[in-house]
Design a protein around this motif. Sequence first.
Motif, PDB file in Angstrom:
ATOM      1  N   LEU A  83      -1.151   0.494  -4.748  1.00  0.00           N
ATOM      2  CA  LEU A  83      -0.017  -0.407  -4.557  1.00  0.00           C
ATOM      3  C   LEU A  83      -0.006  -1.459  -5.655  1.00  0.00           C
ATOM      4  N   GLU A  84       1.177  -1.809  -6.110  1.00  0.00           N
ATOM      5  CA  GLU A  84       1.356  -2.791  -7.182  1.00  0.00           C
ATOM      6  C   GLU A  84       1.343  -4.202  -6.595  1.00  0.00           C
ATOM      7  N   LYS A  85       0.468  -5.063  -7.152  1.00  0.00           N
ATOM      8  CA  LYS A  85       0.366  -6.415  -6.603  1.00  0.00           C
ATOM      9  C   LYS A  85       1.651  -7.224  -6.803  1.00  0.00           C
ATOM     10  N   ALA A  86       2.487  -6.835  -7.791  1.00  0.00           N
ATOM     11  CA  ALA A  86       3.762  -7.532  -7.981  1.00  0.00           C
ATOM     12  C   ALA A  86       4.705  -7.305  -6.812  1.00  0.00           C
ATOM     13  N   SER A  87       4.413  -6.306  -5.961  1.00  0.00           N
ATOM     14  CA  SER A  87       5.254  -6.042  -4.796  1.00  0.00           C
ATOM     15  C   SER A  87       4.792  -6.793  -3.558  1.00  0.00           C
ATOM     16  N   VAL A  88       3.713  -7.548  -3.675  1.00  0.00           N
ATOM     17  CA  VAL A  88       3.262  -8.339  -2.531  1.00  0.00           C
ATOM     18  C   VAL A  88       4.219  -9.517  -2.335  1.00  0.00           C
TER      19      VAL A  88
END
Length: 577
Positions: A234-239
């Motif tokens: 999972l991409e941390k920018a999507s948190v």
Amino acid sequence: MMNVAPAIVVLGQNSVTVARKIISVLPGATLYGLENRTSGVDVSFTSFGETLRELFVQGRPLIGICAAGILIRTLAPLLSDKRQEPPVLAVAEDGSAVVPLLGGLGGVNDLARRIAEALDVKPAITTTGDLRLGTTLLSPPPGYHLANPDDAKKFISDLLAGAQVKLEGIAPWLSGSKLPIDPNGDLTIQVTERLVTPTANCLVYHPATIAIAISDIIDDAVALVQQLLADAKLEKASVAGIFAPITAADPTIHAVASALGVPARFFTPNQLESLLSQGYSPAQAAAIAATGTSPLSSPSPNIAIAIAPQPIDPSTIGQPRGRLAIIGTGPGGEQWMSPEVKEILKSATDLVGYKTYLDLVGSLADGKQRHESDNREEEARAKMALDLAASGRYVAVVSSGDPGIYAMATAVFEVCDRYAKPEWDSIDIHVAPGISAMQAAAAAIGAPLGHDFCAISLSDILKPWSAIAQRITAAAEADFVIAFYNPVSKERTWQLAEARNILLRYRTPDTPVVLARNLGRPGQTVKAIALDQLAPATADMRTIIIVGSTKTRTIKRSNGSIWVYTPRRYTDFNPLL
């Protein structure tokens, strides 16, 4: 996108009205005004160029209510990297025009639209891609992050030249735009929360759909969360945010949120009760409450990750951790407020205090919820402030002078200690000091507090007179300079005379006494009298009294004024003997 509160810069008083309209849609914005040309601003400046360039270098979005030309000429030497430029806009003095100048990658067009809507005009947007495609690919709306902005320039050029694009993933702002969408397009826009490697012909947008829930204090929480994201690809920018039960509010939660650059939000026990009753763990319950979807499997019982079908707006979920700042405004005017106190007043949602003290805040109270109460209702005021903060508000309890000297800081901690409500445990409480009345009084007439001193309140509402008299006697015997707070009120008049009588047993009648009234406010008076002249009629509750020691001296000046000071050294003291 803009993630820093803007600075609005005005050169004349005529622009302040327009600036206030803009601030109404940009909470947290700071109004800068040219000194001697403007009033009622947050910050005064003397050099337009230096101020503007300093704010630009700091990355602050700039809204100049002035001619576009002066903004361009002032900032031109600093322009080097469009990816690093904050939004810069020019607004006509009468609000008739809103012109975005710089910061296309920072959301300047969106900012221009918001300002134009507040001013009821049409923004002068000239960006070709924005006009032809109906959206700004370089500056996606809140909830989306462009992973490869370096590829966007050629990508947009190809679109404007006639290329078609296929859309993979769900993004209403893209599917509802004027983009030439075709399932067989040569270009691709991918919307995903998964880790992917972008290519030159593919723009990747990460939607803020991931919720991370933490239910307990965890060692190395930041590293653990990052590892869990990597393991799940999972991409941390999507948190979108870090979520937790309010009972778990702890620096750990905020450390993780800070590391990921997202807000922390909290749920009350009532909000999670139903999910917990179904057998979910606190972390799982928080993740479900944030997204409406089942969490992914997690090796840690205290961390849960869930993915929402659409971007999450954390501000609509749960509540922030409550904050309570107990501030001192100083004894009077705004010039005595510390920068810390001004910043708190700008950020707070609610102001709690005695009406007279709230009025001292001036324009810094604009747009805040005011909760006024009588000056003697300290306990009720403290309870109200704590309850407001427990609901997620940012509350400033306003005291004059210093909040820890005969003021509201002690009242708040007394209430916390006496009643100990569980919901208060999660509140972030902070005390911001201010200039005390005795400091201001001393400074106004010289340096009477130059040697050892003490402060005594003459109010016997919260302590017996016997204790006050004992302290006056002890301070007089020890030859302290004494600052008297709360010397006289309508109901209390004899205490000051009795204090004088005690002091005269140890001090000569001509001992200097400073009477300072309405410090920093209209009608300020500061004068020196002799101790034997001190009487209830010489003071009131707005007066601070400083009684000199046996060493305190006066200096009479040629213009008739008097300096009062207490020497730092005892001339008859020889440390070698």
